[in-house]
Structure formats: C-alpha cells, structure tokens
Design an enzyme around this catalytic site. Sequence first.
Site, PDB file in Angstrom:
ATOM      1  N   PRO A   1      -3.569   2.638  -4.700  1.00  0.00           N
ATOM      2  CA  PRO A   1      -3.410   2.332  -3.307  1.00  0.00           C
ATOM      3  C   PRO A   1      -4.628   1.877  -2.691  1.00  0.00           C
ATOM      4  O   PRO A   1      -5.423   2.430  -2.899  1.00  0.00           O
ATOM      5  CB  PRO A   1      -2.767   3.578  -2.815  1.00  0.00           C
ATOM      6  CG  PRO A   1      -2.509   4.227  -3.796  1.00  0.00           C
ATOM      7  CD  PRO A   1      -3.346   4.340  -4.910  1.00  0.00           C
TER       8      PRO A   1
ATOM      9  N   LYS B   1       0.859  -1.064  -0.110  1.00  0.00           N
ATOM     10  CA  LYS B   1       0.034  -0.071   0.092  1.00  0.00           C
ATOM     11  C   LYS B   1       0.944   1.232  -0.170  1.00  0.00           C
ATOM     12  O   LYS B   1       0.507   2.039  -0.701  1.00  0.00           O
ATOM     13  CB  LYS B   1      -0.806  -0.056   1.340  1.00  0.00           C
ATOM     14  CG  LYS B   1      -1.960   1.224   1.181  1.00  0.00           C
ATOM     15  CD  LYS B   1      -1.384   2.283   1.881  1.00  0.00           C
ATOM     16  CE  LYS B   1      -2.442   3.305   1.859  1.00  0.00           C
ATOM     17  NZ  LYS B   1      -2.019   4.606   2.594  1.00  0.00           N
TER      18      LYS B   1
END
Length: 291
Positions: A236, A219
Amino acid sequence: MKIKSSNNNTVVIDVRDFKLAHIFECGQCFRFNPVGENEYIGTALDRTLRISQRGSEVTFHSVSEREFYDVWYGYFDLDRDYSAIKRRLSRNDALLKATEYGEGIRILNQDLWETVVSFIISASNNIPRIKGIIERLCRAFGRPHTYEGNVYYSFPTASALARLNTDDLSPIRAGFRDKYIIDAARRFANGSLNRDYLTGLGVSDAKRELMTVYGIGSKVADCILLFGLHKTEAYPVDVWIKRVTEHFFFGGREVSRGEISKFAREAFGELGGYAQQYLFFYARENKIGLD
DNA sequence: CACCAGGCAAGCC
DNA sequence: GGCTTGCATGGT
C-alpha cells in the site's frame, strides 16, 4: 514457543519476533490501545482481549488455552517465521535498518469486513480520528459483550450497516465516507463480495473486485489485500510510504505512485507487504522523508 | 485564518 | 495512464 496455562490466563513463553507496541502502532489495526507498560486491550473477531508482555513471555488475560489456539494464535500470525522474513528483507540496506527498528512487527490476520470499513474510513484522515470514528460506529451498531467486568462493542456486521442510510451514520461523524461505508456494507451483506471469493482470486483480480466498491481506491484496496486477506504482495502506497520509498530508493526524487508500486514488486515480490509495514513504522517513528 | 490528515471519485487531458 | 478539484471533520 511454549504454553503455560495458569488460572484463567494463557501464558505463552519464548515468543520471538513479537512486540506489542510494534504490532499495534504500525498502523494496521485501530482498536487496540495501550493500558500500561507493554499492555494493550482491544476488540477483534467479536471478542475483547487484554494482552501483556514481559520479554519473550506474552500473557493473554482471561483467555483459555482453547480460545488461544482457536482465535488468537491465528490472529497474531504466530505460525509464521518472521525471523526468516526479516533475514530475507535485510539483504537490502534500508530494510536492514527498518526490520531492526520494528523487529517485533507481525501482520495480524484481521477480520476482512472490519478491515474494509476501517480503511475506507482512513482515507484523507488521521489515526486518532480514524480510531474515534470506528469506536463510535461500534458503540452505535456493534454487539455489546462483557470482558473482565466491562462492556465492549464488537465491530458491526455488514448486514447491520446495510440497513442504514447516511442520516443514520451522521452521529458517527465519518464525513464524506458515510456513503462509502454503506455501499461496502450492501456489497458484503448481499454476498457479492466475501472472503472465500476474494481469497480464491489472484492479487490483481481481488484488487480489481475490491475497487468496484464506492470508496475503495488503489491504496485502500492494497491495505485490504494485505491486512484483511494476508495477500503479502500488496504494498500500500500512502503518503508516508511514498516519501520513505523515494527517500531510500530514488535518492529523494519524487516519483509517481505507479513507479513506487513497480519498484516494490521488483524489489520485494511476495514480501512487499512485510517490507511496507517495517518501512511505514520506521518512517513514521523517525519522520523519514519530511525534509 | 489557511493548511493538512495513511484518498477517492469525477472530470479533464 | 497521469493530473486537478471537491469532499466532511477536526486539529494546529
């Protein structure tokens, strides 16, 4: 978009797809804060800027036309046509709503190194505290400079942080992230990671390289690709994006992060990062997916 | 007091 | 691959 220089401000008129609250509250940037109605002040790219907006007129305070073009034009991504991006995304029903809601969002072109550290700090953290940690880091190790009579601190360089150990960072109160910051600093200070190298790689290779840094996982790497390198295929997947993607595209069913990424690649392609920002802002402001 | 916050690393299967 | 747990700190 036209320029109207007056005294030592630069005023840009007829600016489209631009709203300060959308740009600075959509979670991409941690160092700009509101100081009034439609007015923000913050530090980026080793400078400080006060910026205000009335309708389609944006004022860059105490900024020459030269500095505007050299620095802020690129930072605010003003060369890009966000109307076209929103039009393409709006073919999707959820994105139509999200792009209307966050119509003034732009993806800033932030300093890569600052983005790396900021999103390492973001791990398992909340935005007010992320901002606090970053401010303490800048005050302790950044370069002071004055702007409109006040002192501000630049984001510390990688080599400034590479010299430190975790004890030096304890007043910053970054928690378990202190060792991550130092590892990243050493990788950037010794040149083994740098913007030119990462820019030259494809998204997946750049992501793999970033993830060799202690503290950068999937992420955080995607945030760095998107916000630090403007690689807009990156999508993300944080807790909010996971929830809002499940809500709109999986009928509220829980799916893995891998499924979410695969969906984003197929649905949004190279516009994934833009879609992510519109959805993130929409989800957070309207608490989508919390039920 | 427990639980959570824009996750990650390490260890397990 | 996907899942679990500990991790600093601060807020509710």
